[in-house]
Design an enzyme around this catalytic site. Structure first.
Site, PDB file in Angstrom:
ATOM      1  N   HIS A  85      53.131  74.901  53.022  1.00 14.72           N
ATOM      2  CA  HIS A  85      53.137  74.117  51.785  1.00 14.72           C
ATOM      3  C   HIS A  85      54.363  74.366  50.904  1.00 14.72           C
ATOM      4  CE1 HIS A  85      49.228  72.128  52.160  1.00 14.72           C
ATOM      5  NE2 HIS A  85      48.852  73.216  52.807  1.00 14.72           N
ATOM      6  N   GLU A 122      52.222  62.961  47.906  1.00  6.79           N
ATOM      7  CA  GLU A 122      53.497  62.602  48.518  1.00  6.79           C
ATOM      8  C   GLU A 122      53.867  61.152  48.259  1.00  6.79           C
ATOM      9  OE1 GLU A 122      50.421  62.047  51.876  1.00  6.79           O
ATOM     10  OE2 GLU A 122      50.676  63.229  50.050  1.00  6.79           O
ATOM     11  N   ARG A 142      67.002  49.533  51.795  1.00  2.44           N
ATOM     12  CA  ARG A 142      68.089  50.492  51.622  1.00  2.44           C
ATOM     13  C   ARG A 142      67.547  51.896  51.386  1.00  2.44           C
ATOM     14  NH1 ARG A 142      71.888  48.036  47.115  1.00  2.44           N
ATOM     15  NH2 ARG A 142      72.936  50.025  47.444  1.00  2.44           N
TER      16      ARG A 142
END
Length: 210
Positions: A85, A122, A142
């Protein structure tokens, strides 16, 4: 004597003025920290929710568009399981730094006017003011390419051999008239990108109506 009193009064006034400035600066710093994510130092979820409503309201007033990009680190659980982690936290901070560069338009395609926040875990989100849907998709592509090409630590242990993100794109007004509808549309598009194989961009325009 009068001159001495006048000088003393001026000194006291300046001291009080300095204290006032210090308190104002301290308050501004506290407010800034309250809007920031503790790990990445990006804007936090609460600030994003406030800001997207402001941007939609402005787009409504000016009869213009705006878009959001909702993106998620692919196989992040695998990254944590393989590397621990603390390494996962380091990855999130490195990704935030890559996306958060704001000198003009950086290699990830972020403009100074874009608002980047950590959405949770996340997941990250970017608000693109005055950006129509086609332009938002180009920017998302992009970003996706920039992340996949970046030399993140331990990327070779990922299933694809690189760290990548999946991105969902949604825009006002075509995908919703309020923040909840636009976020939901971006979330559905993100799920579609994940389901289609990850490391790609999915548009809310390509989805069946909810």
């Amino acid at each position: 004597l009068f001159e001495n009193l006048q000088e003393t009064g001026t000194q006291i006034y300046l001291q009080q003025l300095d204290m006032c400035f210090e308190k104002t600066a301290a308050h501004a710093e506290i407010m800034s920290l309250a809007n920031r994510d503790g790990l990445t130092r990006l804007y936090n979820h609460r600030y994003f929710q406030e800001r997207i409503r402001q941007e939609i309201a402005q787009a409504q007033r000016q009869k213009s568009g705006m878009s959001i990009l909702l993106f998620d680190v692919d196989h992040f659980k695998n990254y944590n399981d393989q590397n621990g982690h603390p390494a996962g936290d380091t990855l999130l901070k490195a990704l935030a730094e890559l996306l958060g560069q704001s000198s003009g338009e950086d290699k990830a395609g972020k403009r100074i006017t874009d608002v980047l926040a950590r959405y949770g875990g996340e997941e990250f989100v970017m608000i693109l003011p005055f950006t129509l849907h086609e332009g938002a998709k180009i920017k998302a592509e992009r970003i996706c390419k920039s992340v996949a090409e970046y030399a993140f630590a331990h990327r070779e242990k990922q299933p694809s051999g690189k760290v990548s993100v999946s991105i969902g794109v949604a825009s006002f007004p075509e995908h919703g008239q309020n923040a909840e509808e636009i976020i939901a549309a971006a979330d559905r598009a993100l799920y579609a990108a994940k389901h289609a194989g990850r490391n790609r961009v999915s548009s809310a325009s390509d989805l069946a109506p909810a």
